[in-house]
Motif scaffolding. Structure first.
Motif, short mmCIF file in Angstrom:
data_model
loop_
_atom_site.label_atom_id
_atom_site.label_comp_id
_atom_site.label_asym_id
_atom_site.label_seq_id
_atom_site.Cartn_x
_atom_site.Cartn_y
_atom_site.Cartn_z
N LEU A 264 2.92 0.74 -45.35
CA LEU A 264 1.71 1.08 -46.10
C LEU A 264 2.09 1.63 -47.46
O LEU A 264 2.97 2.48 -47.57
CB LEU A 264 0.88 2.12 -45.34
CG LEU A 264 0.44 1.76 -43.92
CD1 LEU A 264 -0.49 2.84 -43.37
CD2 LEU A 264 -0.25 0.40 -43.88
N ARG B 272 3.27 -6.85 -44.43
CA ARG B 272 3.90 -7.15 -43.14
C ARG B 272 4.79 -8.37 -43.31
O ARG B 272 4.39 -9.38 -43.88
CB ARG B 272 2.86 -7.41 -42.06
CG ARG B 272 3.48 -7.64 -40.67
CD ARG B 272 2.43 -7.88 -39.62
NE ARG B 272 1.57 -6.70 -39.47
CZ ARG B 272 0.50 -6.68 -38.66
NH1 ARG B 272 0.16 -7.76 -37.99
NH2 ARG B 272 -0.22 -5.59 -38.57
N MET C 235 -5.45 -1.96 -45.30
CA MET C 235 -5.69 -1.27 -44.04
C MET C 235 -6.65 -0.11 -44.29
O MET C 235 -6.52 0.60 -45.30
CB MET C 235 -4.39 -0.74 -43.41
CG MET C 235 -4.63 0.03 -42.10
SD MET C 235 -3.09 0.62 -41.32
CE MET C 235 -2.48 -0.90 -40.63
N VAL D 52 -1.16 -2.97 -47.41
CA VAL D 52 -0.24 -3.17 -46.30
C VAL D 52 0.58 -4.43 -46.55
O VAL D 52 0.05 -5.45 -47.01
CB VAL D 52 -0.99 -3.25 -44.95
CG1 VAL D 52 -2.03 -4.37 -44.95
CG2 VAL D 52 -0.02 -3.45 -43.78
N THR E 14 -7.21 -3.86 -40.18
CA THR E 14 -6.09 -4.43 -40.92
C THR E 14 -6.45 -5.84 -41.36
O THR E 14 -6.75 -6.70 -40.53
CB THR E 14 -4.82 -4.46 -40.05
OG1 THR E 14 -4.58 -3.17 -39.51
CG2 THR E 14 -3.63 -4.91 -40.87
N GLN F 171 6.33 -3.52 -41.09
CA GLN F 171 5.07 -3.24 -41.77
C GLN F 171 5.19 -1.93 -42.53
O GLN F 171 5.77 -0.97 -42.04
CB GLN F 171 3.93 -3.15 -40.76
CG GLN F 171 2.59 -2.76 -41.37
CD GLN F 171 1.48 -2.81 -40.34
OE1 GLN F 171 1.07 -3.87 -39.89
NE2 GLN F 171 0.98 -1.64 -39.94
#
Length: 222
Positions: A167, A36, A47, A34, A56, A165
């Motif tokens: 993934l 962010r 995550m 992840v 997370t 964010q």
């Protein structure tokens, strides 16, 4: 960027993140990298997702935070590994109603708009935009993987700032239940005492004599 701005983005951003995840039970168990970004500051981590539960882990210079959310129970736990402490927060249980109901969204001053289909990191996604009557709460775009039934990308914009964010390197596979438990040896973070209001005079308030105890939480380590 000032500390005040960072705190404001953090408060609104966390609320937006929890809201965006509320009620969404993934159809698959999976883990992913992840990323962010808050304004120009990025943090990276992992995550883990299993049905109604997400974990997370995010790291940035000098700080690591872990958030464990259970949307079915309406609970969120923040872990602070450097201090071996945790904090519990309550939220909205079973919030899936607003996913498919414009009426439920309207009750909280929000509305959803479908923006079509896009592919994100090899996942076919349906894109949505969430806007609020209170424009200070900003707006949010979400890309939901059709396979995972989970958002693989979120972009949040508000007056105070923005965050996003995403993934990556998603691996579908079994995730152990211990990942979503509080590790052994962690203490519950004490609740700060409520400060008394300042009297009309210039006299300082008396010091509080209240004491706060911490409790140890015993659970299998993740």
């Amino acid at each position: 960027m000032s500390r005040q701005t960072i705190r404001a983005i953090g408060r609104i951003g966390l609320a937006g993140w929890v809201f965006s995840m509320a009620g969404y039970a993934a159809s698959s168990e999976f883990s992913a990298d992840v990323v962010r970004t808050i304004e120009s500051q990025s943090s990276t981590g992992k995550m883990y997702v299993k049905s109604d539960k997400t974990r997370t882990e995010l790291s940035m210079p000098g700080m690591t935070t872990i958030m464990i959310a259970d949307t079915k129970k309406g609970s969120t736990i923040m872990l602070y590994p450097d201090r071996k402490m945790y904090m519990e927060m309550s939220g909205q249980k079973d919030a899936a109603a607003w996913k498919s109901s414009d009426e439920e969204l309207a009750k909280i001053g929000a509305k959803r708009k479908e923006l079509g289909a896009e592919t994100v990191n090899n996942h076919e996604c349906d894109k949505y935009e969430i806007t609020y009557t209170d424009t200070s709460l900003g707006k949010m775009a979400l890309w939901f993987s059709r396979k995972l039934e989970f958002p693989v990308k979120i972009v949040f914009e508000a007056t105070a700032g923005s965050w996003n964010q995403e993934l990556k390197n998603i691996i579908v596979g079994k995730v152990d239940d211990s990942v979503f438990q509080i590790p052994a040896g962690y203490s519950k973070m004490p609740t700060m005492p409520v400060m008394p209001e300042m009297p009309a005079t210039n006299a300082a308030p008396a010091a509080s004599t209240n004491t706060v105890e911490t409790d140890k939480k015993e659970a299998p380590a993740p």
